[in-house]
Design a protein around this motif. Structure first.
Motif, PDB file in Angstrom:
ATOM      1  N   GLU A  96       0.890  -1.240   0.265  1.00 17.59           N
ATOM      2  CA  GLU A  96      -0.030   0.037   0.000  1.00 17.59           C
ATOM      3  C   GLU A  96       0.724   1.169  -0.120  1.00 17.59           C
ATOM      4  O   GLU A  96       1.677   1.496   0.778  1.00 17.59           O
ATOM      5  CB  GLU A  96      -0.843   0.059   1.291  1.00 17.59           C
ATOM      6  N   LYS A  97       0.693   1.933  -1.002  1.00 17.97           N
ATOM      7  CA  LYS A  97       1.356   3.331  -1.057  1.00 17.97           C
ATOM      8  C   LYS A  97       3.003   3.148  -1.276  1.00 17.97           C
ATOM      9  O   LYS A  97       3.737   3.938  -0.360  1.00 17.97           O
ATOM     10  CB  LYS A  97       0.857   4.310  -0.054  1.00 17.97           C
ATOM     11  N   HIS A  98       3.358   2.059  -1.641  1.00 18.52           N
ATOM     12  CA  HIS A  98       4.900   1.714  -1.868  1.00 18.52           C
ATOM     13  C   HIS A  98       5.464   1.794  -0.479  1.00 18.52           C
ATOM     14  O   HIS A  98       6.626   2.087  -0.462  1.00 18.52           O
ATOM     15  CB  HIS A  98       5.558   2.920  -2.601  1.00 18.52           C
ATOM     16  N   LEU A 162      11.362   2.583   1.112  1.00 16.41           N
ATOM     17  CA  LEU A 162      12.467   2.830   2.331  1.00 16.41           C
ATOM     18  C   LEU A 162      13.600   2.069   1.614  1.00 16.41           C
ATOM     19  O   LEU A 162      14.742   2.534   2.261  1.00 16.41           O
ATOM     20  CB  LEU A 162      11.815   2.493   3.835  1.00 16.41           C
ATOM     21  N   ARG A 163      13.296   0.975   1.162  1.00 13.41           N
ATOM     22  CA  ARG A 163      14.716   0.230   0.877  1.00 13.41           C
ATOM     23  C   ARG A 163      15.631   0.764   0.034  1.00 13.41           C
ATOM     24  O   ARG A 163      16.557   0.378   0.124  1.00 13.41           O
ATOM     25  CB  ARG A 163      14.059  -1.103   0.008  1.00 13.41           C
ATOM     26  N   MET A 164      15.239   1.798  -0.591  1.00 11.84           N
ATOM     27  CA  MET A 164      16.305   2.456  -1.383  1.00 11.84           C
ATOM     28  C   MET A 164      17.285   3.170  -0.221  1.00 11.84           C
ATOM     29  O   MET A 164      18.525   3.155  -0.552  1.00 11.84           O
ATOM     30  CB  MET A 164      15.524   3.797  -2.437  1.00 11.84           C
ATOM     31  N   LEU A 165      16.767   3.885   0.644  1.00  8.85           N
ATOM     32  CA  LEU A 165      17.758   4.489   1.577  1.00  8.85           C
ATOM     33  C   LEU A 165      18.387   3.275   2.433  1.00  8.85           C
ATOM     34  O   LEU A 165      19.571   3.454   2.767  1.00  8.85           O
ATOM     35  CB  LEU A 165      16.852   5.273   2.576  1.00  8.85           C
ATOM     36  N   ARG A 166      17.827   2.181   2.620  1.00  6.77           N
ATOM     37  CA  ARG A 166      18.508   1.460   3.333  1.00  6.77           C
ATOM     38  C   ARG A 166      19.678   0.521   2.333  1.00  6.77           C
ATOM     39  O   ARG A 166      20.723   0.279   2.895  1.00  6.77           O
ATOM     40  CB  ARG A 166      17.513  -0.013   3.663  1.00  6.77           C
ATOM     41  N   ALA A 167      19.467   0.646   0.996  1.00  9.72           N
ATOM     42  CA  ALA A 167      20.580   0.174   0.255  1.00  9.72           C
ATOM     43  C   ALA A 167      21.618   0.897   0.551  1.00  9.72           C
ATOM     44  O   ALA A 167      22.844   0.590   0.400  1.00  9.72           O
ATOM     45  CB  ALA A 167      20.054   0.168  -1.139  1.00  9.72           C
ATOM     46  N   TYR A 195       6.776   8.677  -0.737  1.00  9.43           N
ATOM     47  CA  TYR A 195       5.741   7.828   0.189  1.00  9.43           C
ATOM     48  C   TYR A 195       6.433   7.544   1.748  1.00  9.43           C
ATOM     49  O   TYR A 195       5.588   6.979   2.277  1.00  9.43           O
ATOM     50  CB  TYR A 195       5.289   6.793  -0.388  1.00  9.43           C
ATOM     51  N   VAL A 196       7.579   7.841   1.942  1.00 11.63           N
ATOM     52  CA  VAL A 196       8.015   7.465   3.195  1.00 11.63           C
ATOM     53  C   VAL A 196       8.017   8.699   4.207  1.00 11.63           C
ATOM     54  O   VAL A 196       8.444   9.708   3.826  1.00 11.63           O
ATOM     55  CB  VAL A 196       9.697   7.035   2.884  1.00 11.63           C
ATOM     56  N   ALA A 197       7.819   8.271   5.418  1.00  8.44           N
ATOM     57  CA  ALA A 197       7.532   9.386   6.552  1.00  8.44           C
ATOM     58  C   ALA A 197       8.809   9.884   6.852  1.00  8.44           C
ATOM     59  O   ALA A 197       9.795   9.366   6.542  1.00  8.44           O
ATOM     60  CB  ALA A 197       6.894   8.536   7.729  1.00  8.44           C
ATOM     61  N   MET A 198       8.858  11.211   7.151  1.00 11.40           N
ATOM     62  CA  MET A 198      10.146  11.790   7.194  1.00 11.40           C
ATOM     63  C   MET A 198      10.992  11.327   8.491  1.00 11.40           C
ATOM     64  O   MET A 198      12.108  11.606   8.700  1.00 11.40           O
ATOM     65  CB  MET A 198       9.687  13.386   7.381  1.00 11.40           C
ATOM     66  N   GLU A 199      10.232  10.856   9.549  1.00  9.68           N
ATOM     67  CA  GLU A 199      10.680  10.338  10.682  1.00  9.68           C
ATOM     68  C   GLU A 199      11.494   8.846  10.314  1.00  9.68           C
ATOM     69  O   GLU A 199      12.546   8.831  11.043  1.00  9.68           O
ATOM     70  CB  GLU A 199       9.782   9.808  11.757  1.00  9.68           C
ATOM     71  N   ARG A 200      11.097   8.346   9.298  1.00  8.01           N
ATOM     72  CA  ARG A 200      12.116   7.112   8.843  1.00  8.01           C
ATOM     73  C   ARG A 200      13.078   7.408   8.055  1.00  8.01           C
ATOM     74  O   ARG A 200      14.232   6.875   8.038  1.00  8.01           O
ATOM     75  CB  ARG A 200      10.884   6.218   7.833  1.00  8.01           C
TER      76      ARG A 200
END
Length: 427
Positions: A96-98, A162-167, A195-200
């Motif tokens: 849902e929403k990437h 979020l996986r892009m930042l994790r990579a 689509y990723v919350a700023m906290e994450r």
């Protein structure tokens, strides 16, 4: 099949959980970061377990469990006062929403469970006897020092942006390169980061900037352009992005000499071209806490105040420096000196640093609470109601003491106030 010859202590302590599940006919393995770090010979942070048992079956087998996330199949099993997350093998529906799967389905196959994970180095498992299970080539990627998505990189990033930042984070953490297909997929889908919350976003940036290679993390962030696609704008990121656009090398090796993530943030946000208001807006967008923002902004404000006065004579520079220390605090001043020394030849105050360190060390006091007189005592001495005059008088006294022109004793401080009163008829 490769086998771990020496299972780390943290995992050995959890072996009774795996044994209990196995004895009752359920498969159970160590998964994720603990397996990756064992392969790499690193200290373990967390020990996670995956199993073919359903959450209800797990709860039935152990005396004390915490229903951490039953809807996602996770139960925390307590073993000798330590909690271990035990998660049922699962596959996930459409995301849902990437960001999050609409639903999860429990499954019995370990290989399919590992397929839903982000990177191959995080998609390995270890059985109770130490045998590794590595269907997607995580060990090979560790040996080749590379970051690669499990399966189709485009699908992984579209499922969870979020996986892009994790990579990027794992690449910088281990100084690995990102393989071409994964990098290409990241560039293609980077706009999904909104689509990723700023906290994450903040949590991942904290790990990158606070990690062992913040300069490499900054280069990856700049080269990928990811920070241009966050849910809320990060104004200060434009400097990194501009350097990447000009194919300039991001000169940030000195960040590794700084010993805290917040001082590293301050170093990044005092780079030439970053305005104080951009720095503040960036910290706000990242949902930085008030205490952290206060520490970082104190260093930034002190820096810009000094930059505005860098052409002063030595005596005026000393006064300007001491005034800045009093305004922003000794801790901010010490952190600013730490950044300046680490930066070395690139810093505009390089030649002045020895004197500035000496001046700071010679300051007897640096805050009003250290002054030998307080506002109530001052008001009582003059038999006058408290007001703005009181704070201004105390600040003037503090500056004189900090400059070494007045002793920090109540007697001397009150004598100075008397002199001011004689000169102006006001303290």
């Amino acid at each position: 099949m490769e086998r771990c010859t020496s299972i780390p202590e943290a995992m050995r302590e959890a072996l009774p959980i795996l044994a209990t599940l196995n004895e009752h006919g359920h498969e159970a393995v160590f998964v994720g970061g603990c397996v990756r770090d064992t392969v790499m010979g690193l200290a373990l942070k967390d020990v996670d377990i995956a199993t073919s048992a359903t959450p209800e079956q797990v709860v039935a087998l152990f005396a004390y469990c915490i229903p951490t996330g039953l809807q996602h199949g996770t139960v925390t099993v307590m073993q000798d006062r330590t909690g271990y997350e035990v998660t049922t093998y699962r596959k996930e529906s459409v995301y849902e929403k990437h960001r999050r799967p609409e639903s999860v389905a429990f499954i019995s196959e370990l290989k399919e469970d590992l397929l839903r994970r982000d990177l191959t180095i995080n998609a390995m498992a270890m059985r109770i006897n130490g045998d590794y299970y590595d269907p997607y080539g995580g060990m090979s990627d560790i040996q080749l020092q590379q970051v690669r998505c499990v399966g189709d990189a485009e699908a992984r990033f579209q499922e969870d942006a979020l996986r892009m930042l994790r990579a990027l984070r794992f690449a910088s953490q281990f100084s690995f390169r990102i393989v071409y297909r994964t990098w290409r997929a990241l560039l293609k889908h980077r706009e999904l980061l909104r689509y990723v919350a700023m906290e994450r976003v903040q949590a991942e940036l904290d790990k990158m900037i606070g990690g062992p290679a913040p300069h490499y993390a900054a280069s990856l962030l700049a080269g990928s352009g990811l920070l241009a696609y966050t849910l809320e704008p990060l104004p200060a990121a434009r400097v990194l992005l501009a350097e990447a656009a000009k194919a300039e090398r991001v000169q940030l090796d000195y960040l590794t000499a700084l010993d805290s993530v917040d001082i590293r943030y301050a170093a990044l946000l005092t780079r030439p071209g970053v305005m104080p208001e951009e720095a503040k807006a960036t910290l706000q967008a990242l949902r930085m806490s008030g205490s952290r923002s206060g520490i970082i902004m104190a260093i930034i404000s002190l820096h810009h105040e000094l930059i505005a006065n860098r052409s002063l004579t030595e005596e005026k520079l000393r006064t300007s420096w001491i005034e800045a220390v009093l305004r922003y605090g000794r801790e901010a001043a010490a952190s600013w000196l730490h950044i300046a020394e680490a930066n070395g030849r690139e810093h505009p105050f390089l030649a002045d640093l020895p004197r500035m360190k000496h001046w700071l060390s010679q300051m007897d006091i640096s805050s009003l609470k250290e002054l030998a007189i307080n506002g109530n005592q001052l008001a009582a001495y003059w038999d006058r109601k408290p007001g703005p005059w009181m704070g201004e008088t105390l600040k003037r006294l503090l500056l004189l003491v900090a400059l070494g022109e007045l002793a920090n004793s109540q007697e001397q401080l009150l004598k100075q106030v008397d002199r001011w009163k004689e000169e102006t008829d006001e303290p």
